[in-house]
Design an enzyme around this catalytic site. Structure first.
Site, PDB file in Angstrom:
ATOM      1  N   ASP A   1       0.941  -0.949   0.226  1.00 19.08           N
ATOM      2  CA  ASP A   1       0.164  -0.187   0.083  1.00 19.08           C
ATOM      3  C   ASP A   1       0.878   1.700  -0.276  1.00 19.08           C
ATOM      4  OD1 ASP A   1       0.553  -0.741   2.941  1.00 19.08           O
ATOM      5  OD2 ASP A   1      -0.968   0.766   3.097  1.00 19.08           O
TER       6      ASP A   1
ATOM      7  N   ASP B   1       8.106   3.963  -1.145  1.00 17.80           N
ATOM      8  CA  ASP B   1       7.991   3.812  -0.322  1.00 17.80           C
ATOM      9  C   ASP B   1       6.279   2.892  -0.807  1.00 17.80           C
ATOM     10  OD1 ASP B   1       6.802   3.288   2.387  1.00 17.80           O
ATOM     11  OD2 ASP B   1       6.330   5.317   3.185  1.00 17.80           O
TER      12      ASP B   1
ATOM     13  N   GLU C   1      -0.229  -0.621   5.756  1.00 18.74           N
ATOM     14  CA  GLU C   1       0.564  -0.696   6.661  1.00 18.74           C
ATOM     15  C   GLU C   1       1.273   0.693   7.143  1.00 18.74           C
ATOM     16  OE1 GLU C   1       4.795   1.135   7.330  1.00 18.74           O
ATOM     17  OE2 GLU C   1       4.195   1.287   6.035  1.00 18.74           O
ATOM     18  N   GLU C   2       0.360   1.429   5.771  1.00 15.24           N
ATOM     19  CA  GLU C   2       0.829   3.449   5.916  1.00 15.24           C
ATOM     20  C   GLU C   2      -0.655   3.148   7.054  1.00 15.24           C
ATOM     21  OE1 GLU C   2       2.691   4.482   5.276  1.00 15.24           O
ATOM     22  OE2 GLU C   2       3.542   3.336   3.637  1.00 15.24           O
TER      23      GLU C   2
ATOM     24  N   GLU D   1      12.531  -1.937   3.189  1.00 14.88           N
ATOM     25  CA  GLU D   1      11.467  -0.812   2.826  1.00 14.88           C
ATOM     26  C   GLU D   1      12.943   0.638   2.881  1.00 14.88           C
ATOM     27  OE1 GLU D   1       7.888   0.451   5.843  1.00 14.88           O
ATOM     28  OE2 GLU D   1       8.610   2.033   4.413  1.00 14.88           O
TER      29      GLU D   1
ATOM     30  N   HIS E   1       6.241   9.704   2.000  1.00 11.76           N
ATOM     31  CA  HIS E   1       5.055  11.084   2.178  1.00 11.76           C
ATOM     32  C   HIS E   1       4.952  12.443   1.635  1.00 11.76           C
ATOM     33  CE1 HIS E   1       4.100   7.461   5.731  1.00 11.76           C
ATOM     34  NE2 HIS E   1       4.634   6.921   4.408  1.00 11.76           N
TER      35      HIS E   1
END
Lengths: 353, 353
Positions: free
Chosen positions: B73, B97, B127-128, B156, B330
């Site tokens: 995700d 990410d 995960e986010e 990651e 992000h």
């Protein structure tokens, strides 16, 4: 409901009758209609209406004029109506803020046929809401001549003691800025909330002035009233804002108060969000001295801000004088001791002759 | 869209293909279906599905097993799709990410027929978003045997350097209480916002630890992340709350970190709002040493908290190793240098033999 109020009868019963007419800000038409009809029965008075404000005055050609003012609205009813008289204390929404004072004014309007000063009575709306809706402000804009006089007495509760002048109030936002970063690498940022520590330190060590004017002691104050800052739980905040309220004695103008805060918070962004001038006690004026003598006691300083300042801004001495404890205003338990209602009538009757 | 991905082809093209399938948290079905179909073409792999997580493993009877994990995700798309390759850098939502890492995993799954260790690949959802929805947590609850191994590599972004363990994180609310009063009589109250000054002073003078574990330097941190308090513009506030985030090196347990904060903020109410244990680097383990050697460089400490800690909690060494700069995660500008994608493939192929 009776068509008119019995203004000349017992001022305590008159207070209860006013309290039992709900009149939350914006909803004053019913009480204003009743006050208007009751005042029009007093043939010696000239009566005018402005929205839900009702104004009445004598025109006796006296060399001096005294303006008495009171608002008709209340904060929202809080399960505290109808009024209830118990052990000499009248309880209920609006008792202390300020239908006790309104009753004193109405009773005097009907029972003081030969006053030593010409009299103007101002009953107004929307005092308990944002200043722009304040009925006294509207009267001031639309019919300012109705507010002129040698002394204004705002009959808001003052424990039946003459409270002279009032303190000014200014609110500022003190802003700290920083640099955002992830808290896992906090050293890459600058924490704006941490930077407020220095501002709080200055507040903690601040020594507020105590200022004596005409024998009245004004105690200033400087209080943080709000603090806000934060982006997310894992982010170093880049902005934090502390809102500070400063109450200042009336020997300082709003400009001086603002300058004082800018010096105090030097190094930070300071934004004035609102400010209201104070009012000097004006006790040197002969008409004011007469009132103080009639009250039989030394006047005290008014610390809160009230519509007294509006009259002071018109260049008139202005005082607070009304029944009840002002710290009960806006509480569910608000009440007024009936002996204070009677005492205010007696003092003002003595003053007005 | 093709029915399957070309896993054995260029891992950079594979990254772009994954990025061009939007998969904001909660909306991973399409990408999970595609990943599942593509993995099922690899006949040497046992493949299972759990919600929108896809798991695949070899069963070669090796004495050791390595688990590689990546989430499918992304944070919400921010006008940064489709992907764009420019001067060797792939831009777009999810590039860093962490679809670069996912592509590395998928490519290895299809091109490592004889690994030295048995392999488990875990592609998971959500995960986010809040931890309770995390797909890796669901897999851990429902099929924990699929996560067992001798080393976990969370792919990651870590700038293609082995980042070992991770720091713990704890958030506490530090609460000051006071007594409400009208600001015109501020001395009758106790200002809770002013009382935070002392807390901020302790934050300002705090010296975070630097802790060396297995040659990795962990830098702790202590940051206010939120401050709130205030009743009204003319009221001395009776409550103020400072939220503080402490990042702690993995030599301390969550309980030790909490005790440390309670000592630091002695005299105030301290409430833990959330806490996650860190993970020791575990570099003494032979399989981990092999990975570090294959990467050709000294490992560095992971300062942020990642799902590495979930594996550590299962008693396994766990590291981060993936392409791209994690500080770009992000952001609208997120991107991954294609040479880091290739480097991760090379290092892991060398490690896996």
């Amino acid at each position: 409901m009776a068509d008119t109020l019995h203004l000349a009868a017992d001022p305590v019963e008159l207070t209860a009758a006013l309290v039992d007419i709900p009149s939350v800000s914006g909803d004053e038409q019913r009480i204003a209609d009743l006050v208007e009809r009751s005042l029009r029965e007093q043939t010696a008075l000239e009566v005018v209406r402005s929205g839900n404000a009702v104004l009445a005055r004598t025109n006796l050609g006296r060399p001096t004029r005294v303006v008495l003012a009171g608002h008709l609205d209340t904060v929202p009813v809080n399960d505290n109506l109808p009024s209830r008289l118990e052990d000499g204390v009248l309880h209920g929404c609006g008792t202390v803020d300020m239908k006790g004072g309104d009753a004193v004014m109405l009773h005097l309007a009907a029972t003081t046929p030969e006053p030593r000063h010409d009299l103007t009575f101002v009953f107004y709306d929307c005092e308990e809401v944002e200043a722009v809706r304040n009925g006294l402000g509207r009267v001031e804009r639309e019919m300012p001549e109705w507010l002129r006089g040698d002394l204004a007495i705002v009959c808001e509760s003052s424990n039946a003691v003459v409270e002279a002048g009032c303190q000014g109030t200014i609110r500022v936002e003190v802003r700290a800025r920083g640099v955002r970063a992830h808290t896992a690498r906090g050293w890459m940022g600058v924490n704006a909330v941490h930077a407020l520590g220095e501002v709080l330190r200055r507040l903690e060590t601040y020594e507020p002035r105590r200022v004596d004017i005409d024998g009245c002691l004004y105690r200033e104050g400087l209080q943080a009233v709000r603090v806000a800052g934060g982006v997310a739980g894992n982010v170093v905040p880049d902005e934090a804002v502390l809102t500070v309220n400063h109450r200042f004695a009336p020997d300082r103008s709003p400009e001086q108060a603002e300058r004082h805060l800018r010096e105090l918070f030097d190094g930070y962004e300071v934004t004035v969000t609102d400010v209201s001038a104070g009012a000097l006690p004006g006790l040197a004026h002969p008409v004011t001295r007469e009132l103080v003598e009639a009250s039989g006691g030394a006047p005290v300083a008014k610390l809160g801000w009230t519509d007294v300042a509006r009259f002071a801004a018109l260049g008139m001495p202005a005082v607070n004088f009304g029944p009840g404890d002002p710290t009960l205003a806006h509480t569910k338990q608000e009440n007024v001791p009936v002996n204070q209602v009677r005492r205010c009538v007696e003092v003002l009757r003595r003053f007005l002759g």
